[in-house]
Motif scaffolding. Structure first.
Motif, PDB file in Angstrom:
ATOM      1  N   PHE A 197     -48.513  -3.555   6.624  1.00 30.73           N
ATOM      2  CA  PHE A 197     -47.783  -3.563   7.898  1.00 30.73           C
ATOM      3  C   PHE A 197     -47.555  -5.009   8.357  1.00 30.73           C
ATOM      4  O   PHE A 197     -46.451  -5.383   8.763  1.00 30.73           O
ATOM      5  CB  PHE A 197     -48.584  -2.789   8.955  1.00 30.73           C
ATOM      6  N   ILE A 198     -48.596  -5.812   8.289  1.00 33.58           N
ATOM      7  CA  ILE A 198     -48.506  -7.220   8.688  1.00 33.58           C
ATOM      8  C   ILE A 198     -47.506  -7.969   7.812  1.00 33.58           C
ATOM      9  O   ILE A 198     -46.698  -8.779   8.308  1.00 33.58           O
ATOM     10  CB  ILE A 198     -49.896  -7.883   8.621  1.00 33.58           C
ATOM     11  N   LYS A 199     -47.533  -7.662   6.528  1.00 36.50           N
ATOM     12  CA  LYS A 199     -46.596  -8.317   5.607  1.00 36.50           C
ATOM     13  C   LYS A 199     -45.166  -7.872   5.881  1.00 36.50           C
ATOM     14  O   LYS A 199     -44.230  -8.692   5.892  1.00 36.50           O
ATOM     15  CB  LYS A 199     -46.985  -7.987   4.158  1.00 36.50           C
ATOM     16  N   LYS A 200     -44.968  -6.561   6.076  1.00 34.07           N
ATOM     17  CA  LYS A 200     -43.638  -6.002   6.298  1.00 34.07           C
ATOM     18  C   LYS A 200     -42.949  -6.624   7.503  1.00 34.07           C
ATOM     19  O   LYS A 200     -41.739  -6.927   7.460  1.00 34.07           O
ATOM     20  CB  LYS A 200     -43.744  -4.487   6.478  1.00 34.07           C
ATOM     21  N   TYR A 201     -43.703  -6.844   8.581  1.00 32.65           N
ATOM     22  CA  TYR A 201     -43.110  -7.356   9.817  1.00 32.65           C
ATOM     23  C   TYR A 201     -43.405  -8.842  10.057  1.00 32.65           C
ATOM     24  O   TYR A 201     -43.187  -9.346  11.157  1.00 32.65           O
ATOM     25  CB  TYR A 201     -43.572  -6.513  11.009  1.00 32.65           C
ATOM     26  N   ASN A 202     -43.902  -9.500   9.010  1.00 26.28           N
ATOM     27  CA  ASN A 202     -44.145 -10.943   9.063  1.00 26.28           C
ATOM     28  C   ASN A 202     -45.012 -11.324  10.268  1.00 26.28           C
ATOM     29  O   ASN A 202     -44.631 -12.148  11.102  1.00 26.28           O
ATOM     30  CB  ASN A 202     -42.808 -11.707   9.108  1.00 26.28           C
ATOM     31  N   VAL A 208     -49.836 -11.832  18.289  1.00 27.59           N
ATOM     32  CA  VAL A 208     -48.997 -10.646  18.471  1.00 27.59           C
ATOM     33  C   VAL A 208     -49.212 -10.008  19.835  1.00 27.59           C
ATOM     34  O   VAL A 208     -50.340  -9.662  20.210  1.00 27.59           O
ATOM     35  CB  VAL A 208     -49.262  -9.613  17.363  1.00 27.59           C
ATOM     36  N   ILE A 209     -48.106  -9.857  20.559  1.00 25.43           N
ATOM     37  CA  ILE A 209     -48.086  -9.100  21.813  1.00 25.43           C
ATOM     38  C   ILE A 209     -47.431  -7.764  21.497  1.00 25.43           C
ATOM     39  O   ILE A 209     -46.358  -7.717  20.880  1.00 25.43           O
ATOM     40  CB  ILE A 209     -47.282  -9.825  22.901  1.00 25.43           C
ATOM     41  N   CYS A 210     -48.049  -6.668  21.890  1.00 30.82           N
ATOM     42  CA  CYS A 210     -47.539  -5.341  21.535  1.00 30.82           C
ATOM     43  C   CYS A 210     -47.207  -4.527  22.781  1.00 30.82           C
ATOM     44  O   CYS A 210     -47.957  -4.516  23.760  1.00 30.82           O
ATOM     45  CB  CYS A 210     -48.581  -4.603  20.695  1.00 30.82           C
ATOM     46  N   ASN A 211     -46.067  -3.836  22.724  1.00 27.60           N
ATOM     47  CA  ASN A 211     -45.700  -2.857  23.749  1.00 27.60           C
ATOM     48  C   ASN A 211     -45.493  -1.513  23.071  1.00 27.60           C
ATOM     49  O   ASN A 211     -44.816  -1.421  22.045  1.00 27.60           O
ATOM     50  CB  ASN A 211     -44.417  -3.280  24.479  1.00 27.60           C
ATOM     51  N   ASP A 283     -53.548  -2.471  15.887  1.00 31.10           N
ATOM     52  CA  ASP A 283     -54.568  -3.293  15.230  1.00 31.10           C
ATOM     53  C   ASP A 283     -54.068  -4.711  14.961  1.00 31.10           C
ATOM     54  O   ASP A 283     -54.861  -5.660  14.905  1.00 31.10           O
ATOM     55  CB  ASP A 283     -54.999  -2.652  13.908  1.00 31.10           C
ATOM     56  N   SER A 284     -52.764  -4.851  14.797  1.00 28.77           N
ATOM     57  CA  SER A 284     -52.184  -6.177  14.539  1.00 28.77           C
ATOM     58  C   SER A 284     -52.075  -7.011  15.815  1.00 28.77           C
ATOM     59  O   SER A 284     -51.895  -8.222  15.749  1.00 28.77           O
ATOM     60  CB  SER A 284     -50.784  -6.023  13.921  1.00 28.77           C
ATOM     61  N   ALA A 285     -52.178  -6.335  16.956  1.00 27.40           N
ATOM     62  CA  ALA A 285     -51.940  -6.993  18.238  1.00 27.40           C
ATOM     63  C   ALA A 285     -53.160  -7.753  18.754  1.00 27.40           C
ATOM     64  O   ALA A 285     -54.293  -7.325  18.584  1.00 27.40           O
ATOM     65  CB  ALA A 285     -51.501  -5.966  19.273  1.00 27.40           C
ATOM     66  N   ASP A 286     -52.893  -8.871  19.389  1.00 28.71           N
ATOM     67  CA  ASP A 286     -53.918  -9.624  20.118  1.00 28.71           C
ATOM     68  C   ASP A 286     -53.916  -9.228  21.587  1.00 28.71           C
ATOM     69  O   ASP A 286     -54.949  -9.230  22.251  1.00 28.71           O
ATOM     70  CB  ASP A 286     -53.642 -11.125  19.997  1.00 28.71           C
ATOM     71  N   THR A 309     -58.067  -4.170  22.025  1.00 27.67           N
ATOM     72  CA  THR A 309     -56.997  -5.087  22.416  1.00 27.67           C
ATOM     73  C   THR A 309     -57.100  -5.414  23.898  1.00 27.67           C
ATOM     74  O   THR A 309     -57.338  -4.527  24.711  1.00 27.67           O
ATOM     75  CB  THR A 309     -55.620  -4.447  22.122  1.00 27.67           C
ATOM     76  N   ALA A 310     -56.902  -6.687  24.249  1.00 20.08           N
ATOM     77  CA  ALA A 310     -56.856  -7.094  25.653  1.00 20.08           C
ATOM     78  C   ALA A 310     -55.531  -6.620  26.258  1.00 20.08           C
ATOM     79  O   ALA A 310     -54.549  -6.420  25.544  1.00 20.08           O
ATOM     80  CB  ALA A 310     -56.980  -8.605  25.765  1.00 20.08           C
ATOM     81  N   VAL A 311     -55.496  -6.451  27.589  1.00 16.63           N
ATOM     82  CA  VAL A 311     -54.328  -5.840  28.228  1.00 16.63           C
ATOM     83  C   VAL A 311     -53.799  -6.692  29.387  1.00 16.63           C
ATOM     84  O   VAL A 311     -54.567  -7.223  30.182  1.00 16.63           O
ATOM     85  CB  VAL A 311     -54.686  -4.433  28.772  1.00 16.63           C
ATOM     86  N   VAL A 312     -52.459  -6.785  29.442  1.00 17.52           N
ATOM     87  CA  VAL A 312     -51.755  -7.302  30.616  1.00 17.52           C
ATOM     88  C   VAL A 312     -50.834  -6.186  31.084  1.00 17.52           C
ATOM     89  O   VAL A 312     -50.061  -5.641  30.295  1.00 17.52           O
ATOM     90  CB  VAL A 312     -50.923  -8.567  30.289  1.00 17.52           C
ATOM     91  N   SER A 313     -50.935  -5.812  32.368  1.00 21.09           N
ATOM     92  CA  SER A 313     -50.181  -4.647  32.842  1.00 21.09           C
ATOM     93  C   SER A 313     -49.743  -4.806  34.291  1.00 21.09           C
ATOM     94  O   SER A 313     -50.383  -5.504  35.079  1.00 21.09           O
ATOM     95  CB  SER A 313     -51.050  -3.385  32.720  1.00 21.09           C
TER      96      SER A 313
END
Length: 389
Positions: A197-202, A208-211, A283-286, A309-313
């Motif tokens: 997954f990490i390789k596929k999406y570079n 990584v910030i995830c939504n 899992d890839s997200a920080d 994962t830490a959260v900003v909301s």
């Protein structure tokens, strides 16, 4: 017990309300109860072929939708008939403000008085602010009629601490409000390999910030994109990944905005992903970011917490319940300055980010489906049935 759930959409659809209902239904089956779900047979033009189905022990009854406008106006008369086919001990409805469901409540109160009626509204009727004038007028008119309906429930479930205020204002009797939090399945904690997954999406060596969630206006993904230029300027290795089903072609709007702001290389639009890739993405997200205008709970946030994962909301009802100073950062809707500050604070402070991630994981364990079903929901059902005797 014979338990019925009345919900607009259900499995295989998987947004917050559907997941909440599915979780409750599965756990009640495990506890030995007979469970039925009454729902629509279609969503977004896709029609389910199986009108009657048993899924994980749940009897699903899907009725033809003849008409739907927006979120609330739904004409699927079959759900009314289905709800009366079975001698239910409990009828648990999901959502306020559906005229069809309010009709079921009135009929049940008149002709099936021994059935306990529960509602989990998930949020106020037409909870957002920026509706057209005619819709605001409709909201006020219908809220007037619904006030008496909301007083008929044997119990109304709040999923966070703040909901009691607007529930009482909407006609719910204070003594009938019960707390049952949303849940997370055991599967959300399983280990999974994400190297491909990490390789596929570079994503290697990226911050990584995830939504996670539907891509639509009130979910606020565009706000995160708007703060990306200054973040990328300071930290060129930051990447934002968006996982979620598109609504109203808002993904295209966000893509065009990213190009306009020259940050398209730092954003990955993954669209709707399967459960495995959802876990890999988290899992890839920080950092997990929830920029919604409104959320009753925020299942996506809870899922991110379970993946450490830490959260900003935004300070929605649900986020104020889930996120405290020790496990995340809250900001006001559309406050781009504090959104940017929150993200930057976690990007540059690795120690703080890891501490919040650890706290989030430990907190998420308390919301496992089985724990909530046993400690909250089943106890509520039995308590209400005893009162009926």
């Amino acid at each position: 017990m014979r338990i019925g759930y009345l919900v607009t959409y259900f499995y295989p659809y998987g947004d917050g309300m559907e997941n909440n209902c599915l979780s409750s239904a599965k756990e009640m089956v495990k506890r030995g109860h007979e469970v039925h779900v009454f729902t629509s047979d279609r969503r977004d033009g896709i029609i389910s072929k199986n009108k009657e189905e048993i899924y994980q022990g749940i009897h699903i009854h899907r009725s033809k939708t003849f008409f739907r406008y927006g979120h609330y106006l739904d004409f699927s008369p079959g759900v009314v008939l289905d709800a009366f086919k079975f001698d239910l001990d409990i009828l648990h409805i999901h959502a306020f403000g559906f005229p069809l469901y309010d009709f079921v409540v009135v009929l049940k109160k008149l002709f099936s008085r021994k059935t306990v009626i529960v509602n989990t509204p998930h949020g106020p009727f037409m909870a957002l602010k920026n509706y057209p004038l005619w819709q605001k007028i409709f909201r006020e008119i219908y809220a007037f009629f619904e006030y008496s309906i909301n007083g008929m429930y044997d119990a109304v479930v709040q999923v966070n601490d703040d909901q009691k205020k607007w529930m009482i204002k909407a006609g719910v009797k204070k003594k009938r409000i019960a707390f049952v939090p949303n849940t997370i399945p055991e599967d959300a904690f399983r280990k999974i390999e994400n190297k491909n997954f990490i390789k596929k999406y570079n994503l290697k060596d990226k911050i990584v910030i995830c939504n996670l969630g539907r891509v639509m206006k009130y979910k606020g993904l565009d706000q995160v994109i708007r703060v990306m230029p200054l973040i990328v300027k300071k930290y060129p290795n930051v990447v934002l990944i968006s996982m979620g089903r598109d609504k109203d072609n808002f993904t295209e709007y966000c893509k065009n905005l990213a190009k306009k702001l020259k940050v398209e290389k730092n954003i990955r639009f993954l669209g709707e992903v399967d459960e495995d890739d959802k876990l890999r993405g988290l899992d890839s997200a920080d950092i997990f970011v929830l920029p919604s205008e409104w959320e009753a709970f925020g299942i996506g946030t809870l899922e991110a917490m379970a993946r450490k994962t830490a959260v900003v909301s935004t300070d929605t009802e649900g986020s104020k319940y889930l996120i405290k100073s020790e496990n995340g950062i809250l900001y006001k809707w559309k406050d781009l300055i504090n959104l940017r500050k929150g993200l930057l604070a976690l990007i540059k402070n690795d120690k703080l980010r890891k501490k919040m991630a650890k706290n989030n994981y430990e907190k998420s364990l308390k919301f496992k489906e089985e724990i909530v079903a046993v400690e909250y929901l089943e106890k509520l059902y039995y308590k209400l049935l005893r009162k009926k005797l």
